[in-house]
Enzyme design. Sequence first.
Site, PDB file in Angstrom:
ATOM      1  N   LYS A 106       0.958  -1.236   0.025  1.00  0.00           N
ATOM      2  CA  LYS A 106       0.104  -0.126  -0.021  1.00  0.00           C
ATOM      3  C   LYS A 106       0.955   1.294   0.087  1.00  0.00           C
ATOM      4  O   LYS A 106       0.515   2.172  -0.581  1.00  0.00           O
ATOM      5  CB  LYS A 106      -0.888  -0.138   1.226  1.00  0.00           C
ATOM      6  N   LYS A 157      -4.404 -10.788  -6.698  1.00  0.00           N
ATOM      7  CA  LYS A 157      -5.539 -10.774  -6.123  1.00  0.00           C
ATOM      8  C   LYS A 157      -6.650 -10.064  -6.457  1.00  0.00           C
ATOM      9  O   LYS A 157      -6.531  -8.915  -6.935  1.00  0.00           O
ATOM     10  CB  LYS A 157      -5.045 -10.544  -4.607  1.00  0.00           C
ATOM     11  N   LYS A 216     -10.021  -4.135  -4.470  1.00  0.00           N
ATOM     12  CA  LYS A 216     -10.736  -2.850  -4.513  1.00  0.00           C
ATOM     13  C   LYS A 216      -9.913  -1.707  -5.311  1.00  0.00           C
ATOM     14  O   LYS A 216     -10.409  -0.920  -5.991  1.00  0.00           O
ATOM     15  CB  LYS A 216     -11.170  -2.084  -3.084  1.00  0.00           C
TER      16      LYS A 216
HETATM   17  P1  AMP Z   1     -10.729  -5.537   2.957  1.00  0.00           P
HETATM   18  O1  AMP Z   1     -11.765  -4.888   2.033  1.00  0.00           O
HETATM   19  O2  AMP Z   1      -9.363  -5.374   2.750  1.00  0.00           O
HETATM   20  O3  AMP Z   1     -11.277  -4.606   4.437  1.00  0.00           O
HETATM   21  O4  AMP Z   1     -10.912  -6.712   3.193  1.00  0.00           O
HETATM   22  C1  AMP Z   1     -12.091  -7.287   3.849  1.00  0.00           C
HETATM   23  C2  AMP Z   1     -12.280  -8.965   3.934  1.00  0.00           C
HETATM   24  O5  AMP Z   1     -12.220  -9.303   2.682  1.00  0.00           O
HETATM   25  C3  AMP Z   1     -10.846  -9.361   4.695  1.00  0.00           C
HETATM   26  O6  AMP Z   1     -11.299 -10.519   5.452  1.00  0.00           O
HETATM   27  C4  AMP Z   1     -10.287  -9.939   3.565  1.00  0.00           C
HETATM   28  O7  AMP Z   1      -9.352 -10.762   3.744  1.00  0.00           O
HETATM   29  C5  AMP Z   1     -11.093 -10.389   2.506  1.00  0.00           C
HETATM   30  N1  AMP Z   1     -10.680 -10.092   1.084  1.00  0.00           N
HETATM   31  C6  AMP Z   1     -10.317  -9.209   0.353  1.00  0.00           C
HETATM   32  N2  AMP Z   1      -9.948  -9.542  -0.892  1.00  0.00           N
HETATM   33  C7  AMP Z   1      -9.985 -10.885  -1.074  1.00  0.00           C
HETATM   34  C8  AMP Z   1      -9.858 -11.758  -2.073  1.00  0.00           C
HETATM   35  N3  AMP Z   1      -9.588 -11.336  -3.429  1.00  0.00           N
HETATM   36  N4  AMP Z   1     -10.201 -13.088  -1.974  1.00  0.00           N
HETATM   37  C9  AMP Z   1     -10.538 -13.205  -0.584  1.00  0.00           C
HETATM   38  N5  AMP Z   1     -11.034 -12.526   0.452  1.00  0.00           N
HETATM   39  C10 AMP Z   1     -10.504 -11.177   0.424  1.00  0.00           C
END
Ligand code: AMP
Length: 344
Positions: free
Chosen positions: A115, A207, A210
């Site tokens: 990041k 991956k 967002k």
């Molecule tokens: P965040 O949007 O970074 O707050 O992520 C929220 C949740 O979604 C966390 O538990 C992440 O590990 C999960 N997550 C985010 N991106 C992925 C992905 N590409 N595959 C699986 N889980 C994800």
Amino acid sequence: MTPFPERVFSGIQPTGNLHLGNYLGAIVNFVALQKTHECLFCVVDLHAITVPQAPNELRQAIRKIAAAYLASGVDPQKNIIFNQSQVAEHAELAWIFNCVARIGWLNRMTQFKEKAGKDRENASIGLFAYPTLMAADILLYKATHVPVGEDQKQHIELARDIAQKFNNDFSESIAANGYSGGFFPLPEPLIQGPAARVMSLRDGTKKMSKSDPSEFSRINLSDDADGIAQKVRKAKTDAEPLPTETEGFKGRPEAENLVGIYAALSGSTAEGVLRQFGGAQFSTFKQALVDLAVAKLGPVGAEMRRLEADPAYIDSILREGSRRARAIAEPIMGKAKDIVGFIR
Ligand code: AMP
Ligand code: TRP
């Protein structure tokens, strides 16, 4: 035996759109865990501001995550749904953890490196300290289990290290306060299902995220049926038919990803999906995936839109959840302060 009763905590940042990775990697597991566990599901708005956020968009994004929890079937009566900034103890415990964690530990965090990018000197201190706040989120409730996607594993390991070091550094004071077996539990990650790491639809080695500039890399929970269909049809594949065994995924990350998504959406496994679709052309499989994704995600997106049209309702859920979260957090924070040697 752990002296700590099982409790689940997880959080999602209110930044950008929720995508299929968030849904399958995290939220689907939340919905399952509420049946067996006491759960807190947080909208981690303090984490969101580790990178700049426009205030009005942040407010909308907080409501969107809360709406996603509700629309996916998380019951706000049975569980606690709240936003982090309404429970001041998160920041308070994070400060103590900033004084427990070592700079060297945080320097190893891959998410910070990603990041912060090349211009590390210009990253916020909050972005660097992000994992100590995450440890505080979990340990403020003495949570024992943390359902997350694969990418958060390193952060949970850091939370364990922080809990362990706090327990060691203050062992005498912890004992003097009447605790045996440490004050904080060592939380365990729950990384489950065939979609713990959903990959980009444009590149099976990256991956789903967002922050990917390509909208075609991800399916958002807010996408309508046409949007979902377009993105699945355009998803990168190779020229071969689907393999009949999972060994056949070697060197075929896009095939593995699409099958994993199908498996997660249908509550099956990659093996199960290949029993049905092994040997099929991608065109056939993609049509089945479109139908499944629209059937599963369509209603969630529609319910999110309905809820988001009533922000006062969402705000009331968050306020009530925060009140209940605070009731758990306050005594634990108070004890942590006693242990550190503060007067209250
Ligand atoms: P965040 O949007 O970074 O707050 O992520 C929220 C949740 O979604 C966390 O538990 C992440 O590990 C999960 N997550 C985010 N991106 C992925 C992905 N590409 N595959 C699986 N889980 C994800
Ligand atoms: N760091 C997590 C993510 O980006 C979000 C998060 C913050 C979290 N605090 C948490 C997840 C506590 C689980 C538990 O996905």
